[in-house]
Scaffold this motif. Structure first.
Motif, PDB file in Angstrom:
ATOM      1  N   PHE A  36       0.868  -1.063  -0.070  1.00 58.00           N
ATOM      2  CA  PHE A  36       0.004  -0.068  -0.045  1.00 58.00           C
ATOM      3  C   PHE A  36       1.074   1.276   0.053  1.00 58.00           C
ATOM      4  N   GLU A  37       0.497   2.405  -0.785  1.00 62.99           N
ATOM      5  CA  GLU A  37       1.264   3.355  -0.872  1.00 62.99           C
ATOM      6  C   GLU A  37       0.445   4.604  -0.310  1.00 62.99           C
ATOM      7  N   TRP A  38      -0.737   4.661  -1.046  1.00 67.32           N
ATOM      8  CA  TRP A  38      -1.533   5.921  -0.581  1.00 67.32           C
ATOM      9  C   TRP A  38      -3.007   5.761  -0.640  1.00 67.32           C
ATOM     10  N   PHE A  39      -3.934   6.776   0.032  1.00 66.89           N
ATOM     11  CA  PHE A  39      -5.149   6.646  -0.149  1.00 66.89           C
ATOM     12  C   PHE A  39      -5.813   8.200   0.011  1.00 66.89           C
ATOM     13  N   ALA A  62       0.059  -6.540  -5.143  1.00 64.15           N
ATOM     14  CA  ALA A  62      -0.358  -6.052  -3.929  1.00 64.15           C
ATOM     15  C   ALA A  62      -1.681  -5.676  -3.634  1.00 64.15           C
ATOM     16  N   TYR A  63      -2.354  -5.075  -4.703  1.00 63.61           N
ATOM     17  CA  TYR A  63      -3.689  -4.607  -4.737  1.00 63.61           C
ATOM     18  C   TYR A  63      -4.618  -5.947  -4.592  1.00 63.61           C
ATOM     19  N   GLU A  64      -4.477  -6.812  -5.327  1.00 61.89           N
ATOM     20  CA  GLU A  64      -5.108  -7.998  -5.428  1.00 61.89           C
ATOM     21  C   GLU A  64      -4.925  -8.741  -4.051  1.00 61.89           C
ATOM     22  N   ALA A  65      -3.800  -8.852  -3.430  1.00 62.00           N
ATOM     23  CA  ALA A  65      -3.877  -9.546  -2.230  1.00 62.00           C
ATOM     24  C   ALA A  65      -4.707  -8.757  -1.106  1.00 62.00           C
TER      25      ALA A  65
END
Length: 112
Positions: A36-39, A62-65
């Protein structure tokens, strides 16, 4: 190469306050997720009732995990209120690869 996921969610005006309240009260589990990098949650200001939920990830994997995790399921269970059904059919997920990115430049005069 980083990837960006933008969830565009149409929220009726009478549900917007509750929608924002739910985000303010979120657990924040995504911040602990590897990759994760940013929201950011973006509120519409004119011409639309579509909110944008912006997340940035180190990779598609990473997103799919995150998306297949129990934390994701808990974060998206709707909280038992009427908001989730109101927004569920009006959400669109957009995916992008980051080709370029920039931040503020350091001011040369302020450097020692």
């Amino acid at each position: 190469m980083s990837v960006v996921k933008i969830n565009a969610i149409t929220v009726p005006p009478d549900k917007q306050e509750r929608f924002e309240e739910r985000f303010r009260g979120r657990a924040g589990a995504v911040e602990q997720t590897p990759g994760f990098e940013w929201f950011e949650l973006l509120r519409p200001t004119e011409g639309t009732d579509q909110y944008l939920v912006y997340t940035r990830w180190s990779s598609e994997e990473a997103y799919e995990a995150w998306q297949s995790s129990q934390d994701f399921d808990r974060a998206h269970d709707g909280g038992g209120d009427t908001l989730a059904p109101a927004a569920a059919h009006s959400a669109h997920l957009w995916s992008y690869q980051v080709l370029e990115s920039a931040g503020p430049r350091a001011n040369q005069e302020n450097q020692v």
